[in-house]
Design a protein around this motif. Structure first.
Motif, mmCIF file in Angstrom:
data_model
loop_
_atom_site.group_PDB
_atom_site.id
_atom_site.type_symbol
_atom_site.label_atom_id
_atom_site.label_comp_id
_atom_site.label_asym_id
_atom_site.label_seq_id
_atom_site.Cartn_x
_atom_site.Cartn_y
_atom_site.Cartn_z
ATOM 1 N N THR A 1 0.838 -1.200 0.000
ATOM 2 C CA THR A 1 0.000 0.000 0.000
ATOM 3 C C THR A 1 0.868 1.244 0.000
ATOM 4 O OG1 THR A 1 -1.801 1.131 1.153
ATOM 5 C CG2 THR A 1 -0.107 0.119 2.518
ATOM 6 N N THR A 2 0.268 2.362 -0.305
ATOM 7 C CA THR A 2 1.006 3.626 -0.349
ATOM 8 C C THR A 2 1.136 4.218 1.049
ATOM 9 O OG1 THR A 2 -1.041 4.832 -0.779
ATOM 10 C CG2 THR A 2 0.241 4.124 -2.696
ATOM 11 N N SER A 3 2.010 5.207 1.167
ATOM 12 C CA SER A 3 2.197 5.925 2.427
ATOM 13 C C SER A 3 1.315 7.167 2.441
ATOM 14 C CB SER A 3 3.666 6.319 2.587
ATOM 15 O OG SER A 3 3.805 7.365 3.517
ATOM 16 N N HIS B 1 -2.423 7.247 10.378
ATOM 17 C CA HIS B 1 -2.780 6.130 9.499
ATOM 18 C C HIS B 1 -1.587 5.207 9.256
ATOM 19 C CE1 HIS B 1 -4.060 3.973 5.886
ATOM 20 N NE2 HIS B 1 -2.970 4.420 5.299
ATOM 21 N N ASP B 2 -0.448 5.766 8.876
ATOM 22 C CA ASP B 2 0.717 4.949 8.526
ATOM 23 C C ASP B 2 1.263 4.167 9.717
ATOM 24 O OD1 ASP B 2 0.636 5.688 5.907
ATOM 25 O OD2 ASP B 2 2.281 7.137 6.012
ATOM 26 N N PHE B 3 1.186 4.747 10.903
ATOM 27 C CA PHE B 3 1.729 4.109 12.100
ATOM 28 C C PHE B 3 0.617 3.608 13.024
ATOM 29 C CE2 PHE B 3 5.178 6.778 10.637
ATOM 30 C CZ PHE B 3 6.320 6.022 10.880
ATOM 31 N N ARG B 4 -0.511 3.241 12.457
ATOM 32 C CA ARG B 4 -1.660 2.866 13.284
ATOM 33 C C ARG B 4 -1.341 1.697 14.211
ATOM 34 N NH1 ARG B 4 -6.667 4.269 13.470
ATOM 35 N NH2 ARG B 4 -6.506 5.471 11.533
ATOM 36 N N GLN B 5 -0.606 0.714 13.725
ATOM 37 C CA GLN B 5 -0.297 -0.444 14.570
ATOM 38 C C GLN B 5 0.543 -0.036 15.773
ATOM 39 O OE1 GLN B 5 1.395 -3.700 12.391
ATOM 40 N NE2 GLN B 5 -0.562 -4.314 11.506
ATOM 41 N N VAL B 6 1.532 0.836 15.528
ATOM 42 C CA VAL B 6 2.381 1.302 16.630
ATOM 43 C C VAL B 6 1.555 2.125 17.615
ATOM 44 C CG1 VAL B 6 4.360 2.747 17.236
ATOM 45 C CG2 VAL B 6 4.455 1.263 15.219
ATOM 46 N N ILE B 7 0.754 3.032 17.104
ATOM 47 C CA ILE B 7 -0.054 3.915 17.960
ATOM 48 C C ILE B 7 -1.039 3.104 18.791
ATOM 49 C CG2 ILE B 7 -1.812 5.726 17.904
ATOM 50 C CD1 ILE B 7 -0.309 6.909 15.490
ATOM 51 N N ASP B 8 -1.677 2.115 18.174
ATOM 52 C CA ASP B 8 -2.645 1.297 18.909
ATOM 53 C C ASP B 8 -1.948 0.422 19.946
ATOM 54 O OD1 ASP B 8 -4.632 2.428 17.410
ATOM 55 O OD2 ASP B 8 -4.866 0.720 16.036
ATOM 56 N N SER B 9 -0.802 -0.152 19.587
ATOM 57 C CA SER B 9 -0.121 -1.060 20.519
ATOM 58 C C SER B 9 0.439 -0.317 21.723
ATOM 59 C CB SER B 9 1.005 -1.801 19.792
ATOM 60 O OG SER B 9 2.018 -0.898 19.364
ATOM 61 N N ARG B 10 0.796 0.956 21.555
ATOM 62 C CA ARG B 10 1.322 1.738 22.670
ATOM 63 C C ARG B 10 0.237 2.518 23.412
ATOM 64 N NH1 ARG B 10 6.963 2.389 22.410
ATOM 65 N NH2 ARG B 10 7.770 0.573 21.286
ATOM 66 N N VAL C 1 10.481 0.412 0.408
ATOM 67 C CA VAL C 1 10.088 0.190 1.801
ATOM 68 C C VAL C 1 9.576 1.472 2.444
ATOM 69 C CG1 VAL C 1 10.995 -0.343 4.097
ATOM 70 C CG2 VAL C 1 11.659 -1.740 2.149
ATOM 71 N N PHE C 2 8.491 1.366 3.198
ATOM 72 C CA PHE C 2 8.104 2.400 4.157
ATOM 73 C C PHE C 2 8.180 1.756 5.526
ATOM 74 C CE2 PHE C 2 5.340 4.772 6.928
ATOM 75 C CZ PHE C 2 5.636 6.083 6.610
ATOM 76 N N ASN C 3 9.099 2.202 6.348
ATOM 77 C CA ASN C 3 9.435 1.500 7.579
ATOM 78 C C ASN C 3 8.668 2.092 8.754
ATOM 79 O OD1 ASN C 3 10.655 -0.257 9.298
ATOM 80 N ND2 ASN C 3 12.740 0.292 8.754
ATOM 81 N N ALA C 4 7.518 1.518 9.061
ATOM 82 C CA ALA C 4 6.626 2.048 10.105
ATOM 83 C C ALA C 4 6.970 1.451 11.462
ATOM 84 C CB ALA C 4 5.173 1.780 9.738
ATOM 85 N N ARG C 5 8.209 1.656 11.906
ATOM 86 C CA ARG C 5 8.629 1.168 13.215
ATOM 87 C C ARG C 5 8.398 2.239 14.277
ATOM 88 N NH1 ARG C 5 13.805 0.182 11.042
ATOM 89 N NH2 ARG C 5 14.572 1.537 12.715
#
Length: 383
Positions: A116-118, A313-322, A248-252
């Motif tokens: 997907t796009t960034s 949106h791009d870092f949703r997994q990080v934001i939700d997990s934290r 790569v878009f690195n959403a760490r």
């Protein structure tokens, strides 16, 4: 008994009328003299001067129109985005052609990876398009460079607000392009820099005031808007390749932490600029540089509003997990509140004053609120 009073006020108004007449006469005298001089010239000189004056009228009309009309200006523009799936955090050692997969695409040979796009890249490209395609880039227009009878337009109280706003938006785009090159568009700091992102960063950091011709060095030049359009094309090309799993878009989490930290530092510099102007030049409506500071800060927050919504949106997994969702929503809400402040005339009054407003201090307050919440987001990510 009232006759002396009536006569007194009659004389006062007569003197005021004569004074106004003298002022108007002094203003119109050069034009009347020029008109008389023009009527006694030959037809060749009349034609040349007439065409020159007509050209200047058209040029100034175009310039004034572009400084006053803000096409597609919308403080709530980020709400119109309908982003699709968000990229997930990149694996520690991705395949050379892999990007951040949406649903954890497997590495089984022959299986199609869904990429997907960034959103950050998309918003940055759209902001460039808003600045130089939907609107004219004011800072490099020839009449803006010439100034008001040689005086820099930024030192006047008119026709410079849009230019300051555009430079503020551009500041947010520049900061984002740097982070895309250095961290977000790479797997690690030692990995290869993406060429599209590198081209975009080089183009968007080009001088903001270059016209078609210059003196240092002397000769024709490529104007600033052309470079910025090139940056938008490079960002969109990166997104196209990202969708094809070629980059790569690195959403760490550590990348998000650094991105937030850099944004907080950027608007912190703006806050200091506002504080200096507010404390040392608080002359109310008579501070002709207050509007520049206000609209630069406004444009910067305008740009970061869309970029931070895209980062959500791009870092949703990080934001939700934290557990950062409520805090991130608060940042976006404060940005929207800051963008709701749009006074007709910017006043830089004293904080304890009661006649002239303190628009500059109010904007500085919102800038600090946004920065403090970004610092809090960063601290949570650093735990």
């Amino acid at each position: 008994m009232l006759d002396p009073i009536v006569n007194f006020f009659t004389r006062i108004f007569q003197w005021i009328g004569r004074g106004i007449g003298l002022v108007i006469g002094a203003i119109l005298w050069p034009f009347l003299w020029a008109g008389r001089w023009y009527t006694h010239r030959g037809w060749i000189l009349k034609t040349v001067l007439g065409l020159t004056i007509a050209g200047l009228v058209v040029l100034y009309g175009y310039f004034i129109w572009n400084t006053q009309v803000w096409t597609n200006f919308n403080p709530a523009y980020a709400e119109a985005y309908n982003f699709t799936q968000a990229p997930t955090a990149a694996p520690a050692q991705p395949a050379p052609s892999a990007t951040a997969p949406v649903e954890g695409a497997a590495d089984v040979e022959g299986e199609v990876k869904t990429c997907t796009t960034s959103a950050i890249t998309q918003v940055a490209a759209d902001l460039i398009d808003f600045n130089v395609n939907e609107n004219a880039w004011i800072s490099s227009m020839i009449l803006y460079k010439l100034g008001f009878f040689g005086m820099d337009w930024d030192r006047t109280p008119f026709l410079d607000n849009k230019a300051s706003f555009q430079r503020g938006v551009n500041q947010a785009i520049r900061r984002t392009s740097v982070e895309l090159v250095d961290t977000l568009g790479r797997v690690r700091g030692t990995s290869q820099i993406d060429q599209n992102l590198q081209d975009a960063r080089g183009a968007i950091t080009f001088d903001e005031e270059t016209w078609y011709f210059g003196l240092r060095p002397f000769g024709p030049k490529t104007p600033t808007p052309s470079f910025y359009r090139s940056a938008a094309r490079s960002l969109r090309a990166f997104n196209d390749r990202l969708q094809k799993c070629e980059v790569v878009f690195n959403a760490r989490a550590d990348n998000l932490m650094q991105f937030v930290d850099r944004i907080a530092s950027d608007i912190g510099s703006t806050s200091d600029m506002i504080r200096d102007r507010s404390q040392n030049y608080n002359s109310g409506w008579f501070d002709t540089r207050a509007d520049d500071r206000f609209w630069f800060a406004y444009g910067q927050l305008y740009g970061y509003y869309g970029i931070l919504v895209a980062a959500h949106h791009d870092f949703r997994q990080v934001i939700d997990s934290r557990g950062l969702g409520p805090l991130w929503d608060n940042v976006e809400g404060q940005l929207k509140a800051a963008l709701a402040i749009r006074p007709l005339i910017i006043s830089n009054g004293r904080e304890d004053g009661w006649i002239m407003p303190t628009h500059l201090t109010t904007m500085g307050f919102y800038v600090l609120r946004v920065r403090s919440n970004l610092v809090e987001v960063r601290s949570v990510l650093d735990r």
